[in-house]
Design a protein around this motif. Structure first.
Motif, mmCIF file in Angstrom:
data_model
loop_
_atom_site.group_PDB
_atom_site.id
_atom_site.type_symbol
_atom_site.label_atom_id
_atom_site.label_comp_id
_atom_site.label_asym_id
_atom_site.label_seq_id
_atom_site.Cartn_x
_atom_site.Cartn_y
_atom_site.Cartn_z
ATOM 1 N N GLU A 1 -17.389 14.799 65.855
ATOM 2 C CA GLU A 1 -16.896 13.670 66.658
ATOM 3 C C GLU A 1 -17.549 12.385 66.160
ATOM 4 O O GLU A 1 -18.717 12.397 65.767
ATOM 5 C CB GLU A 1 -17.263 13.897 68.130
ATOM 6 N N HIS A 2 -16.808 11.302 66.204
ATOM 7 C CA HIS A 2 -17.313 10.014 65.729
ATOM 8 C C HIS A 2 -17.901 10.134 64.334
ATOM 9 O O HIS A 2 -18.996 9.663 64.056
ATOM 10 C CB HIS A 2 -18.352 9.445 66.698
ATOM 11 N N ALA A 3 -17.140 10.789 63.483
ATOM 12 C CA ALA A 3 -17.629 11.083 62.135
ATOM 13 C C ALA A 3 -17.974 9.818 61.363
ATOM 14 O O ALA A 3 -18.769 9.846 60.429
ATOM 15 C CB ALA A 3 -16.586 11.896 61.372
ATOM 16 N N GLU A 4 -17.381 8.683 61.774
ATOM 17 C CA GLU A 4 -17.648 7.438 61.052
ATOM 18 C C GLU A 4 -19.117 7.019 61.171
ATOM 19 O O GLU A 4 -19.581 6.182 60.418
ATOM 20 C CB GLU A 4 -16.715 6.316 61.537
ATOM 21 N N ARG A 5 -19.803 7.618 62.101
ATOM 22 C CA ARG A 5 -21.204 7.244 62.288
ATOM 23 C C ARG A 5 -22.180 7.991 61.380
ATOM 24 O O ARG A 5 -23.368 7.747 61.399
ATOM 25 C CB ARG A 5 -21.623 7.452 63.748
ATOM 26 N N LEU B 1 -14.120 8.669 54.885
ATOM 27 C CA LEU B 1 -14.154 10.079 55.244
ATOM 28 C C LEU B 1 -13.194 10.904 54.391
ATOM 29 O O LEU B 1 -13.417 12.076 54.134
ATOM 30 C CB LEU B 1 -13.802 10.256 56.726
ATOM 31 N N SER C 1 -12.407 10.494 63.800
ATOM 32 C CA SER C 1 -12.960 9.146 63.876
ATOM 33 C C SER C 1 -11.975 8.226 64.577
ATOM 34 O O SER C 1 -10.809 8.550 64.731
ATOM 35 C CB SER C 1 -13.272 8.609 62.486
ATOM 36 N N ASP C 2 -12.475 7.106 64.970
ATOM 37 C CA ASP C 2 -11.689 6.098 65.650
ATOM 38 C C ASP C 2 -10.633 5.575 64.687
ATOM 39 O O ASP C 2 -10.955 5.116 63.608
ATOM 40 C CB ASP C 2 -12.655 4.965 66.041
ATOM 41 N N ALA D 1 -13.615 3.147 57.613
ATOM 42 C CA ALA D 1 -14.394 4.347 57.897
ATOM 43 C C ALA D 1 -13.572 5.577 57.573
ATOM 44 O O ALA D 1 -14.059 6.539 56.989
ATOM 45 C CB ALA D 1 -14.815 4.358 59.355
ATOM 46 N N LYS D 2 -12.302 5.525 57.932
ATOM 47 C CA LYS D 2 -11.449 6.676 57.712
ATOM 48 C C LYS D 2 -11.255 6.916 56.210
ATOM 49 O O LYS D 2 -11.313 8.046 55.739
ATOM 50 C CB LYS D 2 -10.102 6.480 58.406
ATOM 51 N N SER E 1 -7.567 11.138 63.163
ATOM 52 C CA SER E 1 -7.837 10.066 64.113
ATOM 53 C C SER E 1 -7.977 10.678 65.502
ATOM 54 O O SER E 1 -7.532 11.799 65.766
ATOM 55 C CB SER E 1 -6.722 9.030 64.072
#
Ligand code: ADP
Ligand code: MG
Length: 695
Positions: free
Chosen positions: A565-569, A606, A595-596, A602-603, A458
């Motif tokens: 960074e911002h892997a959820e995207r 991942l 990720s956020d 999203a996490k 996170s």
């Protein structure tokens, strides 16, 4: 007077449509009667049995026949609310309609109605109430209600389900029996119902068994047509002109093998054997090599290119990005110049200078170059090969079907073709997208590879993450930081995402103040990109902040850490691809996905990457999550979308359709069907298959 019914007629002429609704239907991509006919239901509602009022349960969608009483109406906050009581032999229930004042003129006490709606608890009457009435029909005293399965169509707010249903019903009623497009043998062998029956039943099925048969028939047709289209492409290149018979592997290929700084893996050997056999055959090679990132596809490509040179031909190697083209060029030159093989680079940098460009074009057309490496600039007009023997396309999914054939047109004979992709495409997609190619797999990774330690973190742990990066760099290694955006976004939706530029500023002025950092993104000038990549490869730069331009193929073995960074995207398959940039050397490698923390889903997604290094598994997951369009990027795969077949559910149908198509196309007795086949391809896919539907 009678008019001939044509499926290509504008949808406007369907009863119940007209010009105004036709304009609305365009938003659903419905232009012709055919489009409307193949606007298949998204789902179905089972309205095949009635519910007695005493059996109605809260939350259920029910069908009730009864008589109505106590019709009242009132105004509340500008809404007209109509209430009534519906009664059957077993009880009564309250009905509510919102804002449909006109119904007051239609509804009469004592009328018999068939109601479809959802039952809710009603706090006013302390009982159940049907307040989401989707539909109702007024019945005559002894009329039997029309029960059945109701189709629910993909639609927009402007077009109601009723309008679509009525239009399609009218179309079906006016439509003569559809001509069968499949030969009787296939229908029998596959136990398929007729096209006409299927087309009618998919919209208004009698029961679920019939629906299932209809769906199977139509999915089969869809996949069969695509397979036939792909096989016609294949047959055409194989029929029209003969391909090139390359010579058996001789001294030059053996010398190149010896030059490679490693022994080929078992899979590389196996694939190169298959490629050699294809190349030696008179039929043009059409082969796809699928291998996970880092599996060593480039070495196989290099050997195949040397093989074509050995036979006196030129080879073209098309890379998806400038950076990759340069990288391949450098590797190839270093290995092959000693063997007397002349390697050239055709890149945007070269083609910007008219002088350089003309000179390179001349060298290509006068066979002063043996292997030409480039980006899509290679397929631009003006490039004429003297004797093109082999075309290798790296990372094929970035090029469409049509671009592929552009390059083939550049030669008088049909050159052999080798396509390589690191995108682990699930089997169903391979068959639908690359159905015209033979497929080889490289599963084995070169020896000594260590799994990349992947961790989803996170955003709170960011500081710790960059401390790890710092310690890796201080230990002599290099790192990538990947960001989804180049610059700060104006868009509100993306405002919370830091851009590559912002992250670069923060890092290079903060924790990495004393370490050489660089920023790389797609909008930079090719020359600058090259320089930045060169410095990173040479180890002058230690930390590279970049967008996904490094996604494919970049090979810097000393890089051991990647932070996303911002892997959820990103998609899972894309992250896997990115991760493949590290773990290429001897050092233990890390991939950290930040990720956020708020986005739990999203996490969780991942975390799949933490546990598997298997690109195929990840791609299947990704495809399930995002659908084929997203997976390949719209329009990237260059093939039509499927309207009814489903690449997961229908794998068995796909395999049957492929086998049937293969038999069908290779059997010349079927030539009499080709006209109707082409007609149907044109009808279904417009110009997607233009090369084969043209004549
Ligand atoms: P791909 O294109 O499949 O992602 P590459 O061809 O770029 O993979 O190979 C990845 C790395 O592995 C390169 O550094 C390459 O030199 C190395 N490599 C390829 N084949 C072998 C092999 N048989 N043994 C050892 N290293 C290999
Ligand atoms: Mg590669």
């Amino acid at each position: 007077m009678s008019f001939e019914f044509k499926l290509t007629d504008e949808v406007m002429y369907v009863k119940g449509v007209g010009p105004r609704r036709a304009a609305l239907l365009e938003k659903l991509n419905i232009f012709t009667k055919y489009d409307l006919l193949t606007h298949y239901p998204r789902t179905y509602e089972n309205h095949s049995s009635l519910t007695d009022i005493c059996d109605v349960l809260e939350g259920e969608t029910v069908l009730i026949v009864g008589e109505i009483y106590n019709i009242t109406s009132r105004e509340a906050r500008g809404l007209t609310i109509i209430n009534a009581i519906l009664e059957d032999d077993t009880g009564y229930i309250k009905l509510t309609w919102f804002n449909q004042k006109y119904l007051l003129n239609k509804l009469r006490e004592g009328m018999r109605l068939l109601i479809i709606g959802k039952a809710k608890y009603d706090s006013w009457s302390h009982g159940l109430c049907v307040n989401q009435i989707q539909n109702f029909t007024i019945l005559d005293d002894d009329e039997e209600p029309e029960l059945g399965i109701t189709p629910i169509y993909p639609s927009t707010a402007a077009i109601s389900q009723n309008v679509l249903r009525t239009a399609i019903k009218n179309l079906l009623n006016s439509m003569p029996t559809l001509k069968e497009i499949l030969p009787q043998e296939i229908l029998q062998a596959q136990q398929l119902i007729s096209l006409d029956k299927a087309m009618r039943a998919v919209h208004f099925p009698k029961d679920f068994i019939e629906l299932d048969q209809a769906r199977r028939r139509l999915a089969f047709d869809e996949l069969f047509l695509i397979q036939c289209g792909l096989m016609l492409i294949k047959k055409q290149t194989q029929d029209e002109r003969l391909g090139i018979s390359h010579k058996k592997n001789g001294a030059l290929v053996k010398a190149a093998l010896k030059k490679l700084p490693f022994e080929l893996t078992g899979d590389q050997k196996k694939v190169f054997r298959a490629v050699s056999k294809d190349m030696e055959s008179k039929l043009p090679m059409r082969r796809l090599i699928q291998g996970d990132v880092g599996s060593g596809k480039t070495a196989v490509a290099l050997l195949a290119l040397v093989k074509t040179v050995q036979s006196g031909f030129q080879g073209a190697f098309m890379a998806p990005t400038e950076i990759l083209a340069v990288q391949h060029y450098e590797k190839f030159s270093a290995l092959l110049n000693d063997l007397g093989i002349r390697v050239g680079l055709l890149s945007a940098k070269v083609t910007r200078s008219k002088k350089l460009k003309d000179e390179l074009y001349r060298q290509i057309s006068e066979h002063e170059l043996d292997i030409i490496i480039g980006t899509h600039a290679l397929i631009q007009e003006g490039v004429n090969f003297a004797r093109l023997g082999l075309v290798v396309t790296d990372e094929q999914h970035r090029f469409g079907v049509n671009q592929r054939s552009e390059l083939e047109k550049k030669s008088d004979t049909v050159p052999d073709m080798l396509v390589m992709t690191a995108t682990p495409i699930p089997r169903t997609m391979t068959l639908t997208v690359y159905g015209d190619l033979d497929v080889s797999l490289i599963k084995e990774l070169p020896p000594g590879r260590k799994p990349i330690k992947t961790e989803a973190k996170s955003i709170r742990n960011r500081k710790k993450v960059y401390e790890l990066v710092r310690s890796e760099i201080l230990a002599g290694r290099q790192a990538y930081v990947v960001c989804p955006l180049i610059e700060h976004s104006e868009s509100e939706m993306l405002a919370h995402i830091e851009s590559a530029e912002e992250i670069f500023d923060t890092l290079s002025n903060g924790i990495f103040r004393d370490i050489p950092c660089a920023l790389l993104h797609g909008k930079m000038r090719p020359h600058d990109k090259d320089e930045i990549m060169e410095n990173f490869r040479d180890g002058k730069t230690k930390l590279l902040v970049s967008t996904t331009v490094i996604e494919v193929g970049v090979d810097v073995p000393n890089a051991s850490v990647m932070v996303v960074e911002h892997a959820e995207r990103f998609g899972l398959a894309q992250l896997h691809q990115l991760r493949g940039r590290v773990g290429r050397g001897a050092a233990k490698s890390y991939c950290i996905l930040i990720s956020d923390s708020k986005a739990d889903v999203a996490k969780a997604r991942l975390e799949v990457l933490e546990t598997t290094q298997d690109g195929f598994k990840l791609a299947e997951e990704d495809l399930k999550l995002r659908g084929p369009g997203q997976f390949f990027g719209e329009a990237q795969h260059g093939l039509p979308d499927l309207k009814i077949a489903d690449v997961f559910r229908d794998l068995d149908i796909l395999i049957q359709a492929r086998d049937a198509a293969e038999k069908f196309i290779t059997d010349d007795d079927n030539l009499k069907y080709f006209a109707s086949l082409r007609e149907n391809l044109a009808l279904a896919y417009g110009d997607k298959f233009n090369q084969i539907t043209a004549n």
